[in-house]
Design a protein around this motif. Structure first.
Motif, mmCIF file in Angstrom:
data_model
loop_
_atom_site.group_PDB
_atom_site.id
_atom_site.type_symbol
_atom_site.label_atom_id
_atom_site.label_comp_id
_atom_site.label_asym_id
_atom_site.label_seq_id
_atom_site.Cartn_x
_atom_site.Cartn_y
_atom_site.Cartn_z
ATOM 1 N N SER A 55 -1.848 2.510 7.769
ATOM 2 C CA SER A 55 -2.627 1.352 7.339
ATOM 3 C C SER A 55 -2.103 0.163 8.118
ATOM 4 O O SER A 55 -0.899 -0.074 8.138
ATOM 5 N N LYS B 32 -10.909 3.048 8.857
ATOM 6 C CA LYS B 32 -11.856 2.419 7.943
ATOM 7 C C LYS B 32 -11.280 1.113 7.435
ATOM 8 O O LYS B 32 -10.067 0.937 7.426
ATOM 9 N N ASN C 299 -18.172 0.652 4.206
ATOM 10 C CA ASN C 299 -18.019 0.788 5.651
ATOM 11 C C ASN C 299 -19.290 1.369 6.250
ATOM 12 O O ASN C 299 -19.880 2.288 5.682
ATOM 13 N N LYS D 33 -10.472 -1.378 4.321
ATOM 14 C CA LYS D 33 -10.327 -1.460 2.864
ATOM 15 C C LYS D 33 -10.009 -2.904 2.499
ATOM 16 O O LYS D 33 -9.354 -3.616 3.263
ATOM 17 N N THR E 65 0.853 -1.196 0.000
ATOM 18 C CA THR E 65 0.000 0.000 0.000
ATOM 19 C C THR E 65 0.888 1.244 0.000
ATOM 20 O O THR E 65 2.029 1.209 0.468
ATOM 21 N N PHE F 277 -8.196 -2.245 -5.481
ATOM 22 C CA PHE F 277 -9.112 -2.223 -4.348
ATOM 23 C C PHE F 277 -10.472 -2.762 -4.762
ATOM 24 O O PHE F 277 -10.942 -2.529 -5.874
#
Lengths: 467, 260
Positions: A235, A258, A274, A260, A229, A269
């Motif tokens: 993340s 959130k 969410n 992903k 990423t 992706f």
């Protein structure tokens, strides 16, 4: 809580190892070896290389030796006792007759043929039951490895030969590692050990920039570390679907934390809706990969557990209380029960429930704090972290037999040991530890031995080991 | 009525007499000196008439405060004058003028054979008003936040607003009301943070609760809830990295950030 006795530990390990061994031919043999505490002893003299292959012998030999040693299934014969002239090809070996005639006047304890007879390896001081040997060559711009394995206890050469095999790869370090993993996998396969070659470890690293965390991936032995990423944000908390096709994680890339989801095939992706909440985090997949369990503050006051389709639709709550609940992990074998972390009884502990949220029971004793449960592939054990016996924050790795609640402690107070997850073989564990200062990723056998660091750059954590 | 009229007439007469008398009296001591004898008058030869070849103002329109240049050229003149305070000038030349309003400059050139007159007008415009003086420098949102808002602290694994934090939080609330009024588009992010000891995953939930309970407190005392955005950083953003209680306490906090 029952105290951990050595017998418990042995039983647990036997179960863990046996679970892996079932599909193999020599299953009963292996259980006998493990429970009886005897291991085959193997000698692995260095391969030498000809021509353009010679520069890759070091990485090849290191990789083979490491794979075999870390399997924990074989005892490594002491290298310092190796005879000086090990065989490189079949023709180098001499039959039993040659070994049987020591020359008069020679020192009686010296090896008869300096390594060219199997008895040189099977006899004292080495006492190796198995001998792996071979050489590397360059052929048509490719790297070729000729690998052999002999059972030194069988007198005639034909009967002693377990296998002879050819391995091809690119004439690079990467290629040398590839053929080494393949040869080591074939050696281990002779002992019923499934190979980890090709398995990957996903993890979180901050080496891309101070204050940032990105998801990275590496080979199971720490090679080929690369960044997945590029949010230049935080993340973290990666999870991979059991089929190895999807990666889910928690990210601050868009502000509040959130979830992903990313395809590991296309590296694109995938949609995940969410819930409208200040926090959506700690995703994990059901065994069939069709659904995602996660924690969300959707209800308003506290992080609770939810289940949804892998696109985020069909959202259903799994818990409804005012405690903090995170890290739902579905049993990979049954798909029916969930281990999770909750503060409902005070400090965080590990609980289990049915996948519909019913039948909640606490698994850990209530002492200290417990978190990071990860199911063994057999669906009967979890590995987790616990501060039992230590001050808050001083986590150690434990294994629990979920049915009996018996536990085995694998690390003992060396820094913070966190986020343990199982290797696909069910015999290794990857985890993070700050035992040497900064937080790095380590692997070990499920009995706590063969600890090895895989990372050193930046800080690295939250490893997940997948096929 | 008649009586009064008669009186007025008498008074006027008396006054007139007095004035006359005074006038006569003054004449004696202050006899004016005789005027200087006129310059000897030359026999004036009748010359050619004066001609103003040019008389210009450049530019003819100025903004107040700027200069305009008068230029002229005159022939056959014996005397050249420009009014508006410029006076006598030579036969050709220039002069910068700074009129503050529309002004017409008249030139009179006298010559033996006749006079000439010319005029130019400089129009004066008012300059645009200067920008209003800059308002007294206003503190930025960031400055206000760091000056008026204080972090509040929590106990280990707790998200309730502690007794000793309530007064601080009330002061924060008052400041938020003022700041949010001064920055109508601003939003305050309420960050929940934890110390390094708890599990990272659990701490996300704990930080979320800290953020939520602080936000709830602020809303109850009148801070608009739609301008308070909760966010949990768990233990991802410590302000202190030592392994002791004073450092851990610094990390177990709610921190506030203003976002325009």
């Amino acid at each position: 809580m029952k105290t951990t006795r050595p017998t418990t530990k042995l039983t647990l390990l036997a179960i863990a190892f046996a679970a892996v061994a079932w599909p193999q031919d020599q299953q009963s043999n292996i259980i006998l070896k493990i429970t009886g505490g005897t291991k085959s002893k193997i000698a692995l003299p260095d391969f030498r290389g000809a021509g353009g292959a010679s520069q890759f012998t070091a990485v090849f030999n290191e990789t083979v030796f490491g794979d075999v040693q870390r399997s924990g299934m074989l005892e490594m014969a002491a290298k310092s006792f190796y005879p000086l002239n090990p065989p490189q090809q079949e023709g180098d070996l001499r039959g039993p007759a040659a070994a049987a005639q020591p020359r008069r006047g020679a020192a009686p304890e010296s090896p008869n043929c300096n390594g060219r007879c199997l008895t040189d390896w099977s006899g004292p001081p080495l006492n190796a039951n198995y001998l792996g040997f071979g050489y590397l060559a360059e052929q048509g711009g490719q790297l070729v490895a000729f690998g052999h394995l002999y059972n030194t206890t069988v007198p005639d050469l034909a009967g002693a030969k377990a296998f002879r095999k050819l391995y091809n790869g690119p004439l690079t370090e990467e290629g040398a590692r590839k053929v080494a993993h393949e040869y080591a996998a074939d050696v281990l396969n002779q002992f019923g050990v499934p190979s980890l070659a090709g398995s990957k470890i996903y993890f979180v690293s901050d080496r891309g920039g101070r204050g940032t965390k990105e998801i990275w991936v590496m080979d199971f032995d720490g090679a080929n570390q690369r960044q997945l990423t590029h949010f230049k944000s935080i993340s973290t908390m990666p999870s991979v679907s059991p089929d190895g096709q999807r990666l889910a994680f928690t990210t601050y890339a868009e502000g509040q934390p959130k979830i992903k989801v990313m395809s590991l095939e296309t590296m694109r992706f995938l949609p995940f809706m969410n819930p409208q909440a200040s926090m959506n985090a700690t995703p994990s997949f059901t065994p069939d990969g069709s659904r995602i369990l996660f924690a969300s503050s959707l209800a308003g006051y506290s992080s609770q557990l939810y289940i949804a389709d892998r696109t985020g639709s069909g959202l259903r709550p799994l818990s409804d209380n005012r405690a903090i609940e995170v890290e739902p992990k579905v049993n990979p074998k049954t798909g029916a029960d969930v281990a999770f972390v909750s503060g409902r009884g005070g400090f965080q502990q590990i609980y289990r429930m049915n996948i519909d949220g019913a039948d909640v029971t606490r698994l850990t004793s209530g002492e200290g704090e417990a978190a990071n449960p990860a199911w063994h592939p057999d669906g009967q054990h979890i590995v987790f972290k616990w501060t039992r016996g230590f001050a808050p924050g001083n986590w150690n790795i434990f294994i629990m037999d979920v049915a009996s609640r018996e536990v085995v402690q694998l690390t003992h107070g060396m820094g913070r040991n966190e986020n343990p997850t199982w290797a696909p073989d069910g015999r290794h564990i990857v985890f993070s530890s700050n035992r040497n200062g900064s937080t790095q990723i380590f692997t070990m056998l499920a009995d706590g031995t063969e600890v090895r660091a895989l990372t050193s750059a930046g800080t690295n954590s939250m490893p997940v080991w997948v096929k | 009525m008649k009586m009064r009229n008669k009186q007025i007439v008498t008074t006027l007469l008396a006054a007139a007499l007095l004035m006359f008398a005074a006038g006569c009296k003054k004449k004696q001591p202050v006899a004016p000196t005789p005027p200087p004898p006129p310059p000897p008058v030359k026999a004036v030869e009748k010359g050619p008439a004066a001609v103003i070849s040019s008389f210009t103002a450049e530019p003819s329109t100025i903004v107040r405060g700027e200069a305009s240049t008068l230029r002229w050229s005159v022939v056959n003149a014996t005397e050249i004058t420009i009014d508006n305070g410029i006076g006598t000038v030579s036969t050709s030349g220039s002069r910068q003028v700074y009129p503050t309003s529309n002004t017409t400059y008249r030139m009179t050139a006298k010559g033996g054979g006749g006079d000439a007159i010319s005029a130019v007008t400089v129009a004066v415009t008012t300059p645009p008003p200067p920008p209003p003086p800059p308002p007294a420098p206003k503190a930025s949102l960031e400055e206000r936040m760091s000056r008026e808002i204080t972090d509040i602290y929590f106990d280990y694994d707790k998200s309730e607003v502690r007794e000793d934090a309530r007064a601080t939080l009330q002061r924060n609330a008052d400041a938020f009301k003022a700041i949010l009024a001064d920055f109508p588009s601003a939003v305050v992010t309420v960050e929940g943070h934890c110390d390094e000891r708890g599990s990272a995953e659990y701490n996300l939930g704990l930080g979320d609760r800290r953020s939520a309970s602080v936000r709830e407190f602020l809303v109850q005392v009148g801070v608009p809830g739609d301008r308070l955005k909760p966010i949990s950083y768990g233990k991802e953003k410590p302000v202190c990295s030592d392994a002791n209680e004073s450092c851990w306490q610094k990390n177990r906090r709610a921190h506030f950030v203003g976002v325009q």
